[in-house]
Each structure stands twice: as C-alpha cells, then as structure tokens.
Design an enzyme around this catalytic site. Structure first.
Site, mmCIF file in Angstrom:
data_model
loop_
_atom_site.group_PDB
_atom_site.id
_atom_site.type_symbol
_atom_site.label_atom_id
_atom_site.label_comp_id
_atom_site.label_asym_id
_atom_site.label_seq_id
_atom_site.Cartn_x
_atom_site.Cartn_y
_atom_site.Cartn_z
ATOM 1 N N GLU A 166 0.797 -1.229 0.000
ATOM 2 C CA GLU A 166 0.000 0.000 0.000
ATOM 3 C C GLU A 166 0.834 1.287 0.000
ATOM 4 O OE1 GLU A 166 -4.051 -1.887 1.926
ATOM 5 O OE2 GLU A 166 -3.041 -0.285 3.031
ATOM 6 N N GLU A 350 -5.929 -8.032 -0.521
ATOM 7 C CA GLU A 350 -6.641 -7.756 0.730
ATOM 8 C C GLU A 350 -8.075 -7.376 0.418
ATOM 9 O OE1 GLU A 350 -5.017 -4.911 3.506
ATOM 10 O OE2 GLU A 350 -2.967 -5.652 3.247
#
Length: 439
Positions: A166, A350
């Site tokens: 991320e 995710e």
C-alpha cells in the site's frame, strides 16, 4: 455464503493476510524501534496510545496460528517481514530476526501453505526515520540491502513476494494527512515519499531478480472515487482523488508516468531528476495485487490544493465507517487489466471489514462479514466472466490485530483475539470459509 471453491477456475488461490507489526509482538526477538513505536508514544496519535509491543504474540504462537490457516483450507498465507526485526538499526542484520522468518516459512510449508511475503508493511526502523525516512532518496538503496538480507535467507521457499504494501498509505496518508507514522503534514515530504516509495519498490524487484527469484509482484491499495454530486467541480475533484490514490502508483509502475492532474500540485516539490527513475520503478513484475475495501464520495472543499473533501455516502457501512461497495472491486479489476496490466495476473491481496464481533456463549456470529465476502466474491465472478486474468483472492485478516491509529478497537479478523488472554476463537465466517473452500 453463496460461492464455493468449485465456482472458481482450477488453480485459483484463496488466501488470508496479516502483517508483522500488527500481530507478531515487536518487543520480542531483538526487533528494533520503529517509527510506529515513536508515533504511538506521542499523545493523541493512536487510540489509548496502544502499540505493537505485544500485539497477538504471533512470535511465540505462530505454529498454532498456521494451524488456523490450514484449518480454514486456505492455499496461501500473505505475511510480511519486518525491516526493524531483520535489521534493528536499519542496516545491521539481527540473526534472531532471520531465524524467526525461517521457522515461520517452514511452518507454512509443513502444512501445505504457500508462503506469500511482503517485505514492508509500514514498520520503518527508527534510525532510518532519523535519516529522513521516505523523504530521503537513499532509502531506496537501504531497502534493497534489507531485501537482499531477508530474501537471501527465505526467498528460495517463497511462493510469491511483493516489496511494499500500500504505497499510498506509506506516502500520502503518512506524510500529507499525518494519520499514520511518521505523522507529517508536509507537501514537500509527501512528493518525495510518493516517488521514493516506488523507487524502492523497483530496486527491491531488481535485487530479487539478481537472487534468481520469480513470481514477484506489486501491491496497491485502491479506493474508488465518485463525485458527490453532478457538478463539473465535483467530477474534477473525484478525478484528482483517483489520481492521487490510485493512478499515481499504478501509472508509475506500469506506464512510467504520473498523472498530470496530480503533478499539477506535486511537481514543484518533487526531487531532482525524478523523471529519470521510471526505468527502475517500472522493472517488470509477474503479477499485480489489489487491496480493496471501500469507495469515497468526493466534493470540492476550497482552499489549498488538492481542495477536496470526503462526503458521507448513503450505503451500509462497516465499523470503520467505510461504505460497503462491492461494485468498486469489479470496477478496479476490469479497469486495471484494461488500462495498466493487460494479461498480467491480478490477485486481490486484501479485502475485508471491521465489525464488533462479540463472543456470546463461546461463539462469534459475524453475519455482516459473511455478507461482505459473498458480495465481493460476486464481483470476482463478474470480472472472471469478462476475461480478467484474476488468479487469487486473499482476505484481511486472519485474526484481530493492532489496527494502527485505531489501536486494538477495530476487529478485521476471521479469528477473534482476546487481547487480555490472547486466546484465539474462530468466528462464524472462519467456519463458513473452511467449509466452502474444502476440496
């Protein structure tokens, strides 16, 4: 739940994800201080000033935790290695850290679980932060050295590896919004971090190629942005939000360019020579990972750049206050393949939600999570039907854990953790998945 393993293509991988600082217990095994420890020790940054010193004590309980992964019939375990555990001062190898990840890897393989490593999930060693952290161009080389140290030890047994989890959170959330460590609100620091995190990614990929490793990827968190109304101004601000959050990182890695609407605000603050780094940033990868949770409605806010604000949406929300919008996952899978990656395999690395998850009579019912997973699996099915080369779906998270600035309040796990006793209790969603993913 509607779907079973049989509804997905042969070889499609189901997995579950965690991260090192959130579960391991950073007070063990010779791990060094991180900027998250420093951030949490500063009043008002983290709920109850909580940190990851104990977390879920996965450091001592990993064997039982791997039994949980295997018990739910997951193919893959996406875990992260801690830079500050492997190199407590950011530069010097800690043998205890390497030994831990060696044991963890073997525990996965002994249970038939594919190890899927992420090299950085936000636990920057404090001595690196003292040298400027992600603002300092040298971090790309320091990160490559760390990559070499840990992957020289366990890389031969990895199913897949991605360097950085991320990058938007590493750069924008942490340097512009100040919500995550190091807690800055500085546009110049942001511009440098936005670039250096991708440069570090590229150098790590090159380092691992040099070690002979394959199945290397890039992982991006993506958040769908819709205009809050029908005005041209709202549409422009939603496009800018999309540029900052999504297109900057995908564009840097897969197109060798940054979106012009974002450069309009950041270019004056970019590091010298940034245009020459795309050859490294764009070092080819073997797959692309998408982390997806929600969408945002965006409206103009006036004032300084970027001049937008989030508006509360009408949809059902998770405990985090995030709208549940499965359509966004479908949108990203199709758009990413169409505009950035082509035939490159995609993995949803995710996806999940936080819910209250209270134990009653020894059981935890979490119907909202079950409905959330089912709805997002429907989006996977839609994308697959349109030919998107989707190869896997990983849930966040295996267990309740340290949820960064939210401390231990938000529960994303398929397994409940009592943070007093550290007892693990599988939730209804865990049991449902174990049944649906069985062969």
């Amino acid at each position: 739940m509607t779907y079973t393993r049989a509804d997905f293509p042969e070889g499609f991988d189901f997995g579950v994800a965690t991260s090192s600082y959130q579960i391991e217990g950073h007070g063990f095994g010779g791990a060094g201080p991180t900027h998250w420890d420093d951030f949490a020790a500063t009043p008002s940054n983290v709920k109850n000033a909580e940190n990851g010193r104990l977390a879920c004590d996965h450091y001592h309980r990993f064997e039982a935790d791997m039994d949980l992964v295997a018990g739910a019939n997951f193919d893959c375990y996406r875990f992260s290695t801690s830079w500050a555990r492997v190199m407590p001062d950011g530069f010097t190898v800690n043998p205890e850290g390497l030994d831990f990840y060696d044991r963890l890897t073997d525990a996965m393989l002994a249970r038939g679980i594919k190890p899927c490593a992420t090299l950085y999930h936000w636990e920057l060693p404090s001595p690196i932060a003292d040298r400027g952290g992600w603002r300092n161009r040298d971090i790309a080389d320091w990160f490559a050295d760390y990559t070499h140290a840990i992957m020289s030890r366990i890389g031969d047994r990895m199913h897949s590896v991605a360097p950085i989890n991320e990058p938007w959170c590493v750069a924008w959330l942490s340097h512009f919004e100040g919500y995550h460590a190091p807690g800055l609100r500085d546009i110049r620091a942001t511009a440098r971090a936005m670039h250096h995190v991708l440069l570090a990614h590229g150098k790590a990929i090159q380092t691992m190629r040099g070690l002979g490793l394959s199945n290397l990827g890039a992982v991006f968190n993506l958040e769908w942005a819709d205009p809050a109304d029908d005005s041209l101004e709202a549409a422009e601000k939603a496009a800018l939000y999309d540029g900052i959050y999504n297109r900057w990182f995908l564009g840097g890695v897969f197109k060798g360019e940054y979106p012009q609407n974002v450069l309009g605000g950041l270019e004056p603050y970019m590091p010298d020579g940034w245009q020459d780094d795309f050859g490294t940033i764009g070092t080819p990868v073997d797959w692309c990972g998408l982390n997806y949770y929600t969408r945002k409605l965006i409206a103009p806010s006036g004032g300084a750049w970027p001049g937008f604000k989030e508006v509360e949406g009408p949809l059902e929300k998770t405990l985090m206050g995030w709208e549940i919008y499965p359509e966004g996952l479908y949108n990203f899978l199709t758009r990413t393949a169409r505009e950035y990656t082509g035939t490159l395999p995609l993995i949803v690395t995710e996806n999940g939600l936080a819910s209250p998850d209270v134990i009653e009579n020894g059981a935890i019912e979490d119907p909202q999570r079950l409905a959330y997973i089912d709805a997002h699996m429907h989006s996977l099915q839609r994308a697959l039907a349109e030919g998107v080369p989707l190869r896997g779906y990983y849930l966040w998270s295996l267990m309740d854990n340290y949820e960064w600035a939210c401390g231990y309040e938000q529960r994303f796990g398929l397994v409940h953790v009592d943070f007093e006793t550290l007892e693990r209790t599988p939730k209804a969603s865990y049991h449902a998945l174990a049944k649906r993913l069985g062969r």
